[in-house]
Motif scaffolding. Structure first.
Motif, PDB file in Angstrom:
ATOM      1  N   GLU A  79      30.008  42.272  47.869  1.00  0.00           N
ATOM      2  CA  GLU A  79      30.707  43.525  47.594  1.00  0.00           C
ATOM      3  C   GLU A  79      32.208  43.330  47.426  1.00  0.00           C
ATOM      4  OE1 GLU A  79      29.486  47.267  49.692  1.00  0.00           O
ATOM      5  OE2 GLU A  79      28.436  45.841  50.991  1.00  0.00           O
ATOM      6  N   ALA A  80      32.730  42.219  47.903  1.00  0.00           N
ATOM      7  CA  ALA A  80      34.176  42.009  47.890  1.00  0.00           C
ATOM      8  C   ALA A  80      34.757  42.063  46.485  1.00  0.00           C
ATOM      9  CB  ALA A  80      34.509  40.670  48.543  1.00  0.00           C
ATOM     10  N   SER A  81      33.974  41.655  45.500  1.00  0.00           N
ATOM     11  CA  SER A  81      34.481  41.644  44.121  1.00  0.00           C
ATOM     12  C   SER A  81      34.835  43.042  43.620  1.00  0.00           C
ATOM     13  CB  SER A  81      33.448  41.009  43.189  1.00  0.00           C
ATOM     14  OG  SER A  81      32.219  41.738  43.220  1.00  0.00           O
ATOM     15  N   ARG A  82      34.261  44.070  44.245  1.00  0.00           N
ATOM     16  CA  ARG A  82      34.576  45.442  43.839  1.00  0.00           C
ATOM     17  C   ARG A  82      36.027  45.814  44.123  1.00  0.00           C
ATOM     18  NH1 ARG A  82      30.609  49.064  47.121  1.00  0.00           N
ATOM     19  NH2 ARG A  82      32.031  50.619  46.267  1.00  0.00           N
ATOM     20  N   TYR A  83      36.637  45.087  45.034  1.00  0.00           N
ATOM     21  CA  TYR A  83      37.984  45.450  45.474  1.00  0.00           C
ATOM     22  C   TYR A  83      39.057  44.498  44.952  1.00  0.00           C
ATOM     23  CZ  TYR A  83      34.919  48.147  48.400  1.00  0.00           C
ATOM     24  OH  TYR A  83      33.924  48.999  48.821  1.00  0.00           O
ATOM     25  N   ILE A  84      38.661  43.660  44.004  1.00  0.00           N
ATOM     26  CA  ILE A  84      39.620  42.776  43.341  1.00  0.00           C
ATOM     27  C   ILE A  84      40.217  43.513  42.147  1.00  0.00           C
ATOM     28  CG2 ILE A  84      39.893  40.626  42.056  1.00  0.00           C
ATOM     29  CD1 ILE A  84      37.664  39.439  43.769  1.00  0.00           C
ATOM     30  N   VAL A  85      41.522  43.488  42.016  1.00  0.00           N
ATOM     31  CA  VAL A  85      42.208  44.182  40.928  1.00  0.00           C
ATOM     32  C   VAL A  85      43.046  43.184  40.141  1.00  0.00           C
ATOM     33  CG1 VAL A  85      42.263  46.405  42.123  1.00  0.00           C
ATOM     34  CG2 VAL A  85      44.153  44.795  42.420  1.00  0.00           C
ATOM     35  N   ASP A  86      43.357  43.563  38.939  1.00  0.00           N
ATOM     36  CA  ASP A  86      44.178  42.721  38.072  1.00  0.00           C
ATOM     37  C   ASP A  86      45.635  43.140  38.224  1.00  0.00           C
ATOM     38  OD1 ASP A  86      44.910  40.853  36.190  1.00  0.00           O
ATOM     39  OD2 ASP A  86      44.588  42.212  34.497  1.00  0.00           O
ATOM     40  N   CYS A  87      46.477  42.189  38.547  1.00  0.00           N
ATOM     41  CA  CYS A  87      47.920  42.454  38.664  1.00  0.00           C
ATOM     42  C   CYS A  87      48.645  41.560  37.661  1.00  0.00           C
ATOM     43  CB  CYS A  87      48.414  42.172  40.075  1.00  0.00           C
ATOM     44  SG  CYS A  87      47.633  43.172  41.355  1.00  0.00           S
ATOM     45  N   PRO A  88      48.727  41.999  36.419  1.00  0.00           N
ATOM     46  CA  PRO A  88      49.316  41.141  35.389  1.00  0.00           C
ATOM     47  C   PRO A  88      50.781  40.828  35.669  1.00  0.00           C
ATOM     48  CG  PRO A  88      49.019  43.388  34.573  1.00  0.00           C
ATOM     49  CD  PRO A  88      48.324  43.323  35.895  1.00  0.00           C
ATOM     50  N   ASP A  89      51.133  39.596  35.446  1.00  0.00           N
ATOM     51  CA  ASP A  89      52.513  39.146  35.599  1.00  0.00           C
ATOM     52  C   ASP A  89      53.003  38.707  34.223  1.00  0.00           C
ATOM     53  OD1 ASP A  89      54.932  38.094  36.276  1.00  0.00           O
ATOM     54  OD2 ASP A  89      54.139  36.358  37.345  1.00  0.00           O
ATOM     55  N   PRO A  90      53.925  39.455  33.626  1.00  0.00           N
ATOM     56  CA  PRO A  90      54.397  39.114  32.266  1.00  0.00           C
ATOM     57  C   PRO A  90      54.878  37.676  32.148  1.00  0.00           C
ATOM     58  CG  PRO A  90      55.248  41.255  32.959  1.00  0.00           C
ATOM     59  CD  PRO A  90      54.602  40.641  34.167  1.00  0.00           C
ATOM     60  N   LEU A  91      55.464  37.166  33.219  1.00  0.00           N
ATOM     61  CA  LEU A  91      56.002  35.813  33.159  1.00  0.00           C
ATOM     62  C   LEU A  91      54.889  34.775  33.044  1.00  0.00           C
ATOM     63  CD1 LEU A  91      58.882  34.608  33.288  1.00  0.00           C
ATOM     64  CD2 LEU A  91      58.439  34.120  35.695  1.00  0.00           C
ATOM     65  N   SER A  92      53.797  34.979  33.766  1.00  0.00           N
ATOM     66  CA  SER A  92      52.706  34.005  33.731  1.00  0.00           C
ATOM     67  C   SER A  92      51.967  34.019  32.407  1.00  0.00           C
ATOM     68  CB  SER A  92      51.724  34.286  34.876  1.00  0.00           C
ATOM     69  OG  SER A  92      51.109  35.552  34.698  1.00  0.00           O
ATOM     70  N   GLU A  93      52.106  35.108  31.652  1.00  0.00           N
ATOM     71  CA  GLU A  93      51.450  35.193  30.359  1.00  0.00           C
ATOM     72  C   GLU A  93      52.247  34.505  29.252  1.00  0.00           C
ATOM     73  OE1 GLU A  93      50.800  39.327  29.721  1.00  0.00           O
ATOM     74  OE2 GLU A  93      49.334  39.527  31.353  1.00  0.00           O
ATOM     75  N   MET A  94      53.478  34.112  29.563  1.00  0.00           N
ATOM     76  CA  MET A  94      54.285  33.397  28.575  1.00  0.00           C
ATOM     77  C   MET A  94      53.827  31.949  28.474  1.00  0.00           C
ATOM     78  SD  MET A  94      58.119  34.715  29.573  1.00  0.00           S
ATOM     79  CE  MET A  94      58.554  36.462  29.493  1.00  0.00           C
TER      80      MET A  94
END
Length: 295
Positions: A79-94
């Motif tokens: 069930e733990a996967s239900r509480y994982i969220v995406d926190c995008p970091d613009p810097l890491s996407e560069m």
């Protein structure tokens, strides 16, 4: 179901409690020379431990089983996967060669750790601002209850950080420092006189960390864990002012067990990066609001 939950909590918790207390103790005793000051934070649960008799253990086990019969206490690992969220970091996407990304790696090498601690802090603030949850537990706006509710969530995060070992030690320290910063701000809002501000802050820290140590000790006995968590909450959060069967106390006990299960079940990378929310906990019969990190 209760047995499965006990199995979840028992894996490594006793050892975790020892490591957790060992990490907290230097902070609690730092700069303190008076033995009575040192013992105050450890005394409440220590006295409770000494008072446990064989017949008390039977009672605590029965009480623990009664608490764990509510399925809300248990959070299965899947069930733990239900509480994982995406926190995008613009810097890491560069791209890795991007000048801004390279410059940040040089000028701010601990940026990832700061981001994760900031997310932990937001998770705690979200709980403090969650009025339906506070009402369900009978937590008012008093300084003491708000401070204990804050530190209980820091303790939950601390348990997993301890499990992650030395690589998370600095995150653990930074997490508690955000709690002390929040406490300082509250004392300022209380208009605490300057001449006794430091003493008041140290006093609050002693009681808050004492509550954490008491919760650590509850982990040492998984067979009576729920009942001991309830005892710790009754002693600290409610200052012994409510009955042991108080609905808010019982709900908070189940809530803490559920969130502890989440902390233990989260993927290490997701936890260390702060990419999760608290497990949902029903406080009324109406529809649940979607969980999200505060902006």
């Amino acid at each position: 179901m209760a047995c499965r939950a006990y199995g979840c909590f028992s894996r490594g918790l006793a050892a975790t409690a020892v490591r957790s207390a060992a990490r907290l103790k230097p902070w609690l005793l730092a700069g303190q020379e008076s033995s009575n000051v040192r013992s105050r934070a450890f005394s409440t649960d220590g006295q409770f431990e000494k008072q446990i008799m064989p017949e008390d253990v039977l009672h605590l086990r029965a009480m623990s089983m009664t608490i764990m019969q509510d399925p809300i206490c248990e959070l299965r690992p899947e069930e733990a996967s239900r509480y994982i969220v995406d926190c995008p970091d613009p810097l890491s996407e560069m791209p890795v060669w991007h000048p801004r990304r390279l410059a940040t790696q040089i000028t701010d090498p601990f940026r990832d750790r700061k981001l994760s601690v900031n997310r932990y802090h937001k998770l705690i603030l979200e709980r403090l601002d969650n009025e339906p949850l506070l009402a369900a537990f009978g937590i008012d706006n008093s300084f003491n209850m708000q401070a204990y509710f804050m530190i209980l969530h820091a303790w939950l995060l601390h348990q997993r950080l301890v499990l992650e070992g030395s690589k998370a030690k600095k995150q653990d320290e930074d997490l508690f420092e955000t709690c002390w910063t929040l406490t300082r701000n509250w004392l300022l809002l209380k208009k605490t006189p300057e001449y006794r501000f430091d003493a008041e802050l140290q006093n609050v820290q002693e009681y808050m960390l004492g509550a954490c140590v008491a919760m650590d000790r509850a982990l040492e006995r998984p067979d009576i864990l729920p009942a001991r968590v309830q005892q710790c909450l009754w002693n600290n959060m409610y200052s012994g002012s409510v009955k042991k069967d108080h609905k808010g106390l019982l709900r908070l006990t189940k809530y803490m067990l559920r969130q502890l299960g989440l902390m233990l079940a989260l993927d290490a990378d997701c936890f260390l990066s702060g990419k999760f929310v608290w497990a949902d906990f029903p406080v009324h019969d109406g529809p649940r609001k979607p969980l999200a990190l505060p902006a």
